[in-house]
Design a protein around this motif. Structure first.
Motif, PDB file in Angstrom:
ATOM      1  N   VAL A 182       0.872  -1.184   0.000  1.00  0.00           N
ATOM      2  CA  VAL A 182       0.000   0.000   0.000  1.00  0.00           C
ATOM      3  C   VAL A 182       0.902   1.224   0.000  1.00  0.00           C
ATOM      4  O   VAL A 182       2.090   1.155   0.311  1.00  0.00           O
ATOM      5  N   TYR A 228      -6.617   4.345   5.765  1.00  0.00           N
ATOM      6  CA  TYR A 228      -7.073   2.963   5.653  1.00  0.00           C
ATOM      7  C   TYR A 228      -8.067   2.619   6.766  1.00  0.00           C
ATOM      8  O   TYR A 228      -8.955   1.789   6.557  1.00  0.00           O
ATOM      9  N   ASN A 278      -5.761  -4.073   3.800  1.00  0.00           N
ATOM     10  CA  ASN A 278      -4.950  -2.888   3.496  1.00  0.00           C
ATOM     11  C   ASN A 278      -4.495  -2.183   4.767  1.00  0.00           C
ATOM     12  O   ASN A 278      -3.355  -1.696   4.849  1.00  0.00           O
TER      13      ASN A 278
END
Length: 396
Positions: A76, A107, A180
């Motif tokens: 990410v 996130y 994530n």
């Protein structure tokens, strides 16, 4: 005295001189030389050979490599907000230990959105299931037989499937958001040794950005080049069922004298080296950094260093082992037999860095000459230090 008389006297003296000189020349005794020719046996040193079973040692050079070499990179993107103190070159880290922390704020928010979407999808599913009950009761009251397609429409089966699909999609989106968020923390994938670090707090990184390099600590490889002809004499591990050839690893330039590491011949690489055209073999070394208590006296290995590997080859049976220095031109061997020089043509089955292994041409108790001779002639007389020097005298 007149001139005529002087001339006659001079001629007489000349003639007398010629006569005397001729007499001396023709009556000179002939000198007869008497002496002797000495034939001296050459002094040599020898070594006695015998047949036996031997395990040759194949010596090769190789370089140290990591068996598990990992480049850390995030999956990410975001800004780095924290780095572990242990994430520095030369440090050791345990599997699962946090190394780099990417800002997780975005996130976390995305996860909350996905959780909300999931709740809405579940609510829509519950509403649709209520409508399913109503449609079923209406269908039973009508009591008409319909085709399967029309019946499915009356019972709102497509709407139910759509609602279930929306729930499944929302669940997947939530799981991806959780994943994530988890990926914002970069952890050590294995027990590792940190080789390099390319990340700093405040850096903006994207997916795939190289953050650093780590290598596994449990095992290193030594990739060595070996002549193809020597491969049949080596044993490799196969699916952890066979025992590979024992290997001793030395490094005179990097380690103190007398220190070495032990390894096992692991694999044969299925391609020759492009430059040397030699076969490449992999030697496996356990605990290369000497972390275990029983191994702390051994020198640690360094990636990229050149070492010397000594591989114990398969046993050769009923052969004669001879120092390679005693092999002469064209692989001949000089043998002392009953005081004479014999030049033997021998058959070599194997050669290592020090010895030649001979199958034919020599027998037990043969005396192989270890001295260098200036004159090499078949049948020349030889002697050893303990023998007398034989002299033959022949008059001429």
């Amino acid at each position: 005295m007149n001139k005529r008389k002087t001339l006659l006297i001079s001629l007489g003296i000349l003639l007398l001189s010629i006569v005397i000189t001729s007499l001396v020349f023709f009556t000179e005794p002939t000198a007869k030389r008497e002496g002797a020719t000495k034939k001296t046996a050459m002094l040599v040193e020898t070594t006695e050979v015998a047949r036996a079973n031997y395990s040759p040692v194949i010596v090769a050079t190789g370089n140290v490599q990591a068996s598990r070499d990992i480049t850390l990179s995030p999956q990410v993107s975001g800004a780095i907000i924290a780095i572990s103190e242990n994430f520095t070159p030369g440090a050791y880290v345990k599997k699962g230990q946090m190394l780099v922390q990417i800002d997780p704020s975005d996130y976390r928010n995305m996860l909350k959105l996905r959780e909300s979407d999931l709740e809405l999808a579940k609510a829509d599913l519950r509403v649709e299931m209520g409508r399913q009950d109503v449609a079923k009761k209406d269908y039973e009251l009508v009591g008409q037989d319909l085709s399967p397609e029309n019946k499915a429409l009356v019972l709102r089966e497509p709407q139910l499937q759509s609602a279930k699909a929306n729930v499944a999609s929302a669940e997947a989106s939530k799981e991806q958001a959780e994943l994530n968020l988890k990926r914002t923390t970069i952890r050590a994938p294995i027990d590792a040794h940190i080789i390099s670090r390319n990340a700093n707090v405040g850096s903006q990184v994207g997916a795939g950005t190289a953050l650093g390099r780590v290598v596994g600590m449990d095992e290193y490889w030594v990739v060595a080049n070996v002549p193809v002809s020597k491969i049949p004499y080596l044993s490799f591990e196969e699916n952890n069922q066979a025992t590979g050839t024992p290997v001793m690893i030395k490094s005179e330039t990097n380690w103190p004298a007398g220190q070495s590491r032990n390894g096992t011949l692991f694999r044969l690489v299925g391609a020759l080296d492009n430059q040397t055209r030699l076969a490449r073999v992999i030697v496996r070394v356990k605990d290369p950094l000497s972390q275990l208590t029983d191994n702390q006296e051994n020198p640690p290995m360094m990636i990229g260093s050149f070492v010397e590997v000594h591989m114990e080859a398969k046993e050769l049976k009923n052969v004669i082992r001879l120092d390679r220095a005693y092999l002469r031109k064209n692989d001949d061997v000089w043998v002392m037999n009953e005081g004479q020089l014999e030049i033997r043509d021998v058959t070599l089955v194997f050669e290592d860095a020090r010895y030649a292994y001979i199958s034919d041409g020599l027998e037990d108790k043969d005396q192989v000459i270890t001295s260098n001779l200036a004159t090499v002639v078949e049948g020349s007389a030889l002697r050893q230090e303990s023998e007398s020097n034989t002299i033959e005298t022949q008059p001429e």
